[in-house]
Design an enzyme around this catalytic site. Structure first.
Site, PDB file in Angstrom:
ATOM      1  N   HIS A  19      -7.863  -5.762  -0.016  1.00  0.00           N
ATOM      2  CA  HIS A  19      -6.776  -4.851   0.072  1.00  0.00           C
ATOM      3  C   HIS A  19      -5.760  -5.731   1.123  1.00  0.00           C
ATOM      4  O   HIS A  19      -5.746  -5.191   2.422  1.00  0.00           O
ATOM      5  CB  HIS A  19      -7.004  -3.668   0.483  1.00  0.00           C
ATOM      6  CG  HIS A  19      -5.853  -2.470   0.473  1.00  0.00           C
ATOM      7  ND1 HIS A  19      -5.169  -2.070  -0.496  1.00  0.00           N
ATOM      8  CD2 HIS A  19      -5.046  -1.969   1.449  1.00  0.00           C
ATOM      9  CE1 HIS A  19      -4.149  -1.184  -0.247  1.00  0.00           C
ATOM     10  NE2 HIS A  19      -4.217  -1.425   0.997  1.00  0.00           N
ATOM     11  N   SER A  27       0.691  -1.167  -0.026  1.00  0.00           N
ATOM     12  CA  SER A  27      -0.118  -0.109  -0.062  1.00  0.00           C
ATOM     13  C   SER A  27       0.713   1.300   0.035  1.00  0.00           C
ATOM     14  O   SER A  27       1.625   1.295  -1.054  1.00  0.00           O
ATOM     15  CB  SER A  27      -1.045  -0.004   1.161  1.00  0.00           C
ATOM     16  OG  SER A  27      -1.970   0.823   1.327  1.00  0.00           O
ATOM     17  N   ASP A  47      -9.962  -4.999  -4.506  1.00  0.00           N
ATOM     18  CA  ASP A  47      -9.420  -3.920  -3.544  1.00  0.00           C
ATOM     19  C   ASP A  47     -10.235  -2.791  -3.759  1.00  0.00           C
ATOM     20  O   ASP A  47     -10.305  -2.062  -4.845  1.00  0.00           O
ATOM     21  CB  ASP A  47      -7.987  -3.538  -4.183  1.00  0.00           C
ATOM     22  CG  ASP A  47      -7.111  -2.803  -3.037  1.00  0.00           C
ATOM     23  OD1 ASP A  47      -7.828  -2.096  -2.249  1.00  0.00           O
ATOM     24  OD2 ASP A  47      -5.768  -2.779  -3.079  1.00  0.00           O
TER      25      ASP A  47
END
Length: 233
Positions: A214, A129, A183
């Site tokens: 995610h 991320s 996601d």
């Protein structure tokens, strides 16, 4: 694990505090791994055992803790973050100062690995991320190629500046990009657009998609272990 050892966090005021693991008494490779928003350096430590079981090469794993800072999109709540997020559509309003500050901090950790005797060609930079965004930000601007960049559920930050700021060595670094098709935090379309932008710059991108949100899953870890085995063989 064969001789896995947790070492003390850095005490240097110039360096981020880190969690470190070695999977060999004298590792000849280093993997600097950056966590995501609101997590810390311990977040991906459990994956080391899984990667080693799947044949990933022996290495020193360095998991830095991001600085504490207020995050605007979370109502200014102070948490570990590599940069501020102002709105959900990050492309529309990025935090260049925060991104570049984190780039400098990660470059300092790379320099420490160089001082320990590990050449850039044996250093991989990984992140999830926000951490994956910083891995790209720092890795593409290196004076010499790193062994690999690992970008999980992330995207290319400051995309407009990459063509002028990236180095030939940075663009030559092998890149593993993985993203979940479900996601909702960073949509897979954003990851694909980043992949395409990198490919247009001449980067070698190995792209993977999984039916996950995610997060990471077993198939992704297996693919990553194989990639690291090739990059650090």
């Amino acid at each position: 694990m064969s001789d896995t050892r947790a070492t003390s966090p850095s005490q240097s005021p110039e360096l981020l505090e880190c969690v470190e693991l070695q999977t060999h008494p004298q590792p000849d490779a280093s993997i600097v791994w950056l966590h995501g928003l609101g997590a810390d350096g311990f977040d991906f430590v459990p994956l080391v055992r899984e990667l080693q079981a799947l044949g990933a090469p022996a290495a020193r794993y360095v998991f830095p803790h991001a600085p504490m800072r207020p995050v605007t999109i979370n109502r200014g709540y102070v948490m570990r973050a590599w940069y501020d997020i102002v709105i959900a559509d990050i492309d529309q309003r990025e935090d260049p100062a925060g991104i570049r500050q984190s780039q400098t901090q990660i470059e300092a950790l790379i320099e420490r690995e160089l001082a320990r005797g590990t050449p850039r060609s044996r250093i991989a930079l990984a992140g999830f991320s926000q951490g994956g965004a910083i891995a790209l930000q720092a890795g593409l601007r290196q004076p010499e190629s790193l062994a690999a960049l690992v970008v999980l559920s992330a995207y290319l930050p400051l995309a407009a500046s990459v063509a002028s700021e990236s180095t030939a060595a940075g663009r030559a670094t092998p890149i593993f990009m993985a993203h979940g098709r479900d996601d909702a935090v960073i949509p897979v379309a954003r990851g694909r657009a980043s992949r395409d932008a990198l490919t247009a710059l001449g980067c070698r991108v190995q792209w993977h998609e999984y039916a996950i949100p995610h997060s990471v899953n077993d198939d992704e870890i297996r693919d990553l272990a194989q990639f690291l085995g090739e990059a650090l063989k």
